[in-house]
Scaffold this motif. Sequence first.
Motif, PDB file in Angstrom:
ATOM      1  N   GLU A   1      53.607  38.859  39.149  1.00  0.00           N
ATOM      2  CA  GLU A   1      53.696  40.291  38.909  1.00  0.00           C
ATOM      3  C   GLU A   1      55.154  40.722  38.809  1.00  0.00           C
TER       4      GLU A   1
ATOM      5  N   GLN B   1      52.591  41.326  34.238  1.00  0.00           N
ATOM      6  CA  GLN B   1      52.792  39.966  34.714  1.00  0.00           C
ATOM      7  C   GLN B   1      53.479  39.135  33.643  1.00  0.00           C
TER       8      GLN B   1
ATOM      9  N   SER C   1      49.011  46.225  36.208  1.00  0.00           N
ATOM     10  CA  SER C   1      49.997  45.238  36.643  1.00  0.00           C
ATOM     11  C   SER C   1      50.620  44.571  35.426  1.00  0.00           C
TER      12      SER C   1
ATOM     13  N   SER D   1      54.147  47.198  38.659  1.00  0.00           N
ATOM     14  CA  SER D   1      52.800  47.759  38.694  1.00  0.00           C
ATOM     15  C   SER D   1      52.891  49.274  38.730  1.00  0.00           C
TER      16      SER D   1
END
Length: 108
Positions: free
Chosen positions: A31, A25, A23, A34
Amino acid sequence: MTGLSTHVLDAVTGSPATGVEVSLQDASGTELASGVTDADGRIAQVNVVALIPGIHHLVFDTGNWFSANDIAGFYPEIDICFEVDDPDRHYHVPVLLSPYSYSTYRGS
């Protein structure tokens, strides 16, 4: 090419770590994108929109990968914090993974 890529290698076997969930971020934990590592342990393009300058986190779900591969691991998650200073540049963040250690570096 600009953006972000990653590669996870199982340092014990010398094999790609296939199926690691990753992921991307921002600094607040939101987020941005991904993906899952492919048969070569890679995600060629993690981000779907351009990176903006600032702090980012690349979070690897190693706990599920260890479990799926019947490995007792110590790190259920790896959170690599890094800073994007030039959004026109490509960033590559590889991980060498073993049950009780990991290492990373800024790749090319």
